[in-house]
Design a protein around this motif. Structure first.
Motif, PDB file in Angstrom:
ATOM      1  N   THR A  83       0.852  -1.196   0.000  1.00 11.03           N
ATOM      2  CA  THR A  83       0.000   0.000   0.000  1.00 11.03           C
ATOM      3  C   THR A  83       0.886   1.245   0.000  1.00 11.03           C
ATOM      4  OG1 THR A  83      -1.735  -1.160   1.217  1.00 11.03           O
ATOM      5  CG2 THR A  83      -1.798   1.250   1.249  1.00 11.03           C
ATOM      6  N   ASP A 247      -8.380   4.030   0.388  1.00  5.73           N
ATOM      7  CA  ASP A 247      -8.610   2.640   0.790  1.00  5.73           C
ATOM      8  C   ASP A 247      -9.528   1.926  -0.193  1.00  5.73           C
ATOM      9  OD1 ASP A 247      -6.997   2.895   2.994  1.00  5.73           O
ATOM     10  OD2 ASP A 247      -8.642   3.377   4.376  1.00  5.73           O
ATOM     11  N   GLU A 250      -7.626   1.006  -3.210  1.00  4.35           N
ATOM     12  CA  GLU A 250      -6.579   0.020  -2.976  1.00  4.35           C
ATOM     13  C   GLU A 250      -5.287   0.374  -3.728  1.00  4.35           C
ATOM     14  OE1 GLU A 250      -8.155  -3.803  -3.985  1.00  4.35           O
ATOM     15  OE2 GLU A 250      -9.329  -3.960  -2.148  1.00  4.35           O
TER      16      GLU A 250
END
Length: 584
Positions: A83, A247, A250
């Motif tokens: 991430t 988020d 992603e």
């Protein structure tokens, strides 16, 4: 007629070879038409055809087959991809508080360092929310920086459109929305200045809906956050919303391996030479790595955060400052890390060769050639040399100046570059009778003395629209004035008293308007105009009159260059002509 195959772009030297004529003859022909071309200048296919016609050559040009361009593709992620921080561009209309909002987010004084409170080039920095990082790009809001804003959108994962609550959606707001859509990134709207008098949140939401941005509370998918850069209200919620969108998206990147990314700014620094600000897209950039960016390369001598803090390495979504380049990389150049200096030099040289073939620099296209030819024949030119602090700003200034060209006046850019004004710039301005414009830079004392000695005008600006306004004023001064005709009134002739070779004395009734002298007179019979003459006096009875109004009778003397036959029933239209200065 010979058929000659040429590519879509070709150098003047190669074209001369193809046409089997001396390159000097081809260059001479171009110079006759006002095109200052060199043997390595590139021209497009249409321009080559124009040249063939100008030279009256028995040749027919045909396109060579072209290979399909290679599109830039995103790298496939490995199973070890991690991430990464979201990259957020902040866009919107000038004065809507983009930089002030970022100032509040960073708790620093960025806006105080910006000329006129307006961002003049892309700034990049990271902020921390909890344990997570967010990378922000502050893009200029003025219309002249459209190119930078567009690249800003292409660099990002999410765009925050800042709209002032008391001002609403403006042209640059709409432009920023278009860029974000074109780049295919998520949009979050920050309604700023909610504490100001005249704030109208619902009106802005309606304006957003008119741009097909439907807010969540109205059943759409566009997140809207109300904020105040002045009080800090809504800032934390905005950061949380950015991370929430990240988020959902992603966002990931490979941190291992050689770094690659994009140059978002470049400039010259005293004692450090060429400096680039780059955004890493994947991999990890380390000090002493060999980096290729467009036509130049570097061994990373210093690696710093954009605030100037030294670091040994940086990973994805991180903006960094790089020194060690051989020359300034171009704004939006892709950069990659290679294994050694030999590879770096080879790839940079290959890019130079490729650009010569594709004509991405120094090219002359057909419309440009026609415009240059037209300029040399009839268009008034204003010659300029432009020096700027950074590459992105230089690009925007030059694009803005080119956009000022009209059919009557045009800006001719004699020279341009990044960095301080040099003696070469002053000498070039002196020899070409050009004005030097400096944007975001100072004029060294030594150069000021040389410019004063050579009577070269040097004008320095920190705000782009002030620079453009100055050039507009110069171009306006070169516009031919407009001749405006003002109608005064009409006189219907009731009698002609005397006619000589150079004058006519007649009388009649004023049917409309108010007659005054001196004035021009259009003599009309039915719809036919017989002549334009001058009225030298008016008489009401035996007395001279300064003016005669509708319904009154009067006499007038007309001065003409040749004998004019005026008859009863003819109409005299009185008018004056005024010279009106024009502006762009």
């Amino acid at each position: 007629m010979n058929s000659i195959q040429i590519p879509n772009m070709i150098t003047v030297g190669d074209l001369a070879d193809k046409l089997d004529i001396p390159v000097t003859g081809l260059i001479t022909e171009l110079m006759k038409n006002g095109v200052m071309a060199t043997v390595n200048e590139r021209v497009d296919f249409d321009t080559a055809q124009i040249i063939v016609e100008e030279l009256k050559l028995e040749a027919e040009l045909v396109h060579e087959p072209e290979e399909a361009p290679v599109k830039r593709e995103k790298k496939a992620l490995s199973k070890d991809a991690q991430t990464r921080p979201p990259v957020v561009a902040v866009m919107g209309h000038v004065d809507h508080g983009k930089t002030s909002l970022l100032d509040a987010i960073r708790d620093s004084s960025v806006v105080k360092g910006e000329a006129g409170g307006i961002t003049q080039h892309i700034s990049a920095y990271q902020v921390k929310r909890g344990e997570r990082l967010i990378t922000f790009l502050d893009t200029p809001g003025h219309e002249a920086f459209a190119a930078i804003r567009e690249h800003g959108a292409h660099l990002t994962d999410l765009v925050i459109i800042v709209v002032a609550a008391d001002d609403g959606v403006k042209p640059q707001t709409i432009e920023a929305i278009r860029f974000a859509r074109k780049a295919g990134v998520k949009i979050v709207v920050a309604i700023n200045k909610i504490d100001k008098e005249g704030a109208n949140i619902n009106r802005i939401k309606q304006q957003l809906a008119e741009q097909e941005l439907m807010v969540e509370e109205w059943g759409g998918d566009v997140v809207v956050q109300e904020v105040s850069a002045k009080t800090g209200a809504g800032i934390d919620e905005l950061l949380d919303m950015i991370l929430l969108v990240a988020d959902v998206e992603e966002l990931k990147a490979d941190a291992k391996g050689p770094a690659s990314g994009l140059v978002i700014e470049s400039h010259m620094e005293n004692g450090r030479g060429p400096v680039a600000i780059a955004l890493i897209e994947s991999g990890t950039l380390k000090k002493n790595d060999f980096v290729v960016a467009g036509e130049t390369y570097a061994r990373v001598r210093n690696l710093e955060t954009t605030e100037g803090k030294p670091v040994d390495q940086a990973g994805p979504s991180t903006p960094v400052k790089i020194t060690g380049f051989r020359a300034l990389p171009e704004f939006a150049d892709e950069f990659t890390v290679v294994k050694d200096e030999k590879t770096a030099r080879s790839q940079a040289e290959a890019t130079v060769g490729q650009k010569r073939l594709t004509g991405s620099r120094g090219q002359i296209n057909s419309s440009e050639m026609i415009r240059i030819i037209d300029r040399s024949n009839q268009v008034a030119q204003f010659k300029v040399i432009v020096k700027a602090d950074v590459q992105g700003s230089l690009t925007s200034v030059l694009d803005s100046l080119k956009a000022l060209d009209t059919n009557e006046v045009a800006v001719r850019i004699v020279g341009s570059g990044v960095g301080a004004i040099s003696e070469n710039d002053v000498n070039q301005a002196h020899s070409s009778d050009a004005v030097i414009y400096g944007f975001g830079i100072a004029l060294p004392a030594g150069m000021r003395q040389i410019a004063s000695r050579d009577k070269v005008s040097v004008r320095l600006y920190k705000v782009i629209y002030e620079l453009i306004d100055d050039v507009k004023t110069e171009l306006s001064a070169r516009l031919a004035p407009e001749i405006k005709e003002i109608e005064l009134g009409k006189l219907k002739i009731k009698g002609v008293f005397k006619t000589t070779k150079n004058s006519v004395i007649c009388g009649g009734e004023v049917t409309s308007g108010k007659l005054t002298v001196p004035a021009m007179v259009r003599v009309k019979r039915d719809k036919e105009v017989l002549a334009e003459v001058e009225a030298t006096n008016l008489k009401r009875g035996p007395q001279d009159a300064k003016e005669v109004v509708e319904g009154e009778m009067c006499g007038t003397s007309l001065t003409t260059q040749s004998k004019l036959e005026v008859l009863e029933g003819d109409v005299l239209e009185f008018f004056t002509r005024q010279t009106v200065e024009r502006s762009l």
